[in-house]
Design an enzyme around this catalytic site. Structure first.
Site, PDB file in Angstrom:
ATOM      1  N   HIS A   1      38.508  40.502  43.353  1.00  0.00           N
ATOM      2  CA  HIS A   1      39.906  39.353  43.744  1.00  0.00           C
ATOM      3  C   HIS A   1      41.640  39.732  43.577  1.00  0.00           C
ATOM      4  CE1 HIS A   1      41.846  35.571  42.033  1.00  0.00           C
ATOM      5  NE2 HIS A   1      42.862  36.341  41.243  1.00  0.00           N
TER       6      HIS A   1
ATOM      7  N   THR B   1      31.144  35.449  36.777  1.00  0.00           N
ATOM      8  CA  THR B   1      30.967  34.247  35.443  1.00  0.00           C
ATOM      9  C   THR B   1      31.508  32.889  35.899  1.00  0.00           C
ATOM     10  OG1 THR B   1      32.693  34.802  34.101  1.00  0.00           O
ATOM     11  CG2 THR B   1      31.020  36.135  34.380  1.00  0.00           C
TER      12      THR B   1
ATOM     13  N   LEU C   1      36.595  30.806  36.839  1.00  0.00           N
ATOM     14  CA  LEU C   1      37.301  31.439  38.108  1.00  0.00           C
ATOM     15  C   LEU C   1      37.682  32.118  37.891  1.00  0.00           C
ATOM     16  CD1 LEU C   1      37.559  31.000  40.709  1.00  0.00           C
ATOM     17  CD2 LEU C   1      39.537  29.701  39.675  1.00  0.00           C
TER      18      LEU C   1
HETATM   19  C1  GRF Z   1      40.831  39.659  50.003  1.00  0.00           C
HETATM   20  O1  GRF Z   1      42.414  40.169  50.129  1.00  0.00           O
HETATM   21  C2  GRF Z   1      40.247  39.301  49.030  1.00  0.00           C
HETATM   22  O2  GRF Z   1      40.130  39.940  47.936  1.00  0.00           O
HETATM   23  C3  GRF Z   1      40.487  37.833  48.919  1.00  0.00           C
HETATM   24  O3  GRF Z   1      40.267  37.591  50.100  1.00  0.00           O
HETATM   25  C4  GRF Z   1      41.108  37.899  50.871  1.00  0.00           C
HETATM   26  C5  GRF Z   1      39.889  38.678  52.271  1.00  0.00           C
HETATM   27  O4  GRF Z   1      40.601  39.662  53.042  1.00  0.00           O
HETATM   28  N1  GRF Z   1      39.226  37.403  47.983  1.00  0.00           N
HETATM   29  P1  GRF Z   1      38.946  40.162  54.747  1.00  0.00           P
HETATM   30  O5  GRF Z   1      38.465  38.391  54.890  1.00  0.00           O
HETATM   31  O6  GRF Z   1      38.248  40.459  52.905  1.00  0.00           O
HETATM   32  O7  GRF Z   1      40.008  40.499  54.940  1.00  0.00           O
END
Ligand code: GRF
Length: 213
Positions: free
Chosen positions: A106, A138, A141
Site C-alpha cells: 500500500h 485482513t 481494508l
Molecule cells: C502501487 O503504488 C501500489 O502500492 C498500489 O498500486 C500501485 C500499483 O503500481 N497498490 P504497479 O501496478 O505495481 O506499477
C-alpha cells in the site's frame, strides 16, 4: 523446492516486474489480472509466466467474482497470493480462504491514508514523511500485520506525481525484501504483529532527500 506464489495485478505491474527481476528464491506460478488490458500481463508472459484474466465485470456480485478468482488462483496451489496493484476490494470469504497467505503493498505509511489517492491525501494533510507498507491482508481494508515499511520525505514543491514516483521506488525495494524474508521462513506471527528474524526491525529505510524536479 521453491515456494510458489501467484501475483494479482490490475494495471502497470511495476511492482510485479520488480519482484520478477529480484532473483527471489520463489516460483511465480502465475500472474492474474481483473483487467484484460493490464500492461503487466504482457511483461509476465514475455518472461514465460502463465497469465490469466478474471474480468470482474463478467460477474454480478463481488462474491461471484471472488469465487472465480479463487478458483483461478488455486489451480496453481500457491503458498502465498501477492497483491501488486490489484485494485479490487476482496470479500471476507476470499480473505479468510487465504488467511496468512495474502500479502499487499500500500502506498502510504499505514495506518495513515488507507484507500485511494494516498499521495494526494498525504499532501493535503501536510505530512513531512510519507512512504509505503507491505502488510498481510485482513478483512479490514488496508489494515493487517505490517511486514516492512519504507519512508520518504515530502519535499517543498512536491506534486502527487513526484511524491508517487519517490514512493514507488521504495515500493519496488521493500516488496521484494518482504517476499525474500517470507521465502526464507523468516516471518513470524506474534499475535497480530510480524517479527523478522535477523533484521533490525522491519524498517525499509528512509530515502535520502532528492532535489525537486
Ligand atoms: C502501487 O503504488 C501500489 O502500492 C498500489 O498500486 C500501485 C500499483 O503500481 N497498490 P504497479 O501496478 O505495481 O506499477
Amino acid at each position: 523446492m521453491k515456494p510458489t506464489i501467484v501475483i494479482l495485478i490490475s494495471g502497470r505491474g511495476s511492482n510485479m516486474a520488480a519482484i520478477l527481476s529480484a532473483s527471489l528464491p520463489i516460483k511465480v506460478a502465475a500472474v492474474i489480472s481483473n483487467q484484460a488490458d493490464a500492461t503487466g500481463l504482457e511483461l509476465a508472459a514475455a518472461q514465460g509466466i502463465p497469465t490469466a484474466v478474471v474480468d470482474h465485470r463478467a460477474f454480478s456480485t463481488r462474491e461471484d467474482f471472488d469465487a472465480a478468482l479463487q478458483n483461478a488462483i488455486d489451480q496453481f496451489s500457491p503458498q502465498l497470493v501477492v497483491l501488486a496493484g490489484f485494485m479490487r476490494i476482496l470479500s471476507p470469504q476470499f480473505v479468510a480462504h487465504y488467511e496468512k497467505r495474502l500479502i499487499n503493498i500500500h502506498p502510504s505509511l499505514l495506518p495513515a491514508f488507507p484507500g485511494l489517492h494516498t499521495h494526494r491525501q498525504a499532501l493535503a494533510a501536510g505530512v513531512r514523511i510519507h512512504g509505503c507498507t507491505v502488510h498481510f491482508v485482513t478483512d479490514r481494508l488496508d489494515h493487517g500485520p505490517i511486514v516492512v515499511q519504507a519512508a520518504v520525505p515530502v519535499l517543498q514543491g512536491d506534486t502527487e506525481a513526484l511524491l508517487s514516483a519517490r514512493v514507488l521506488r521504495r515500493e519496488h525495494v521493500i516488496y521484494s525484501r518482504a517476499l525474500r524474508w517470507w521465502a526464507e521462513g523468516r516471518l513470524h506471527w506474534q499475535e497480530d504483529c510480524i517479527h523478522v528474524d535477523g533484521e533490525f526491525q522491519n524498517f525499509g529505510g528512509l530515502s535520502a532527500p532528492e532535489p525537486v524536479a
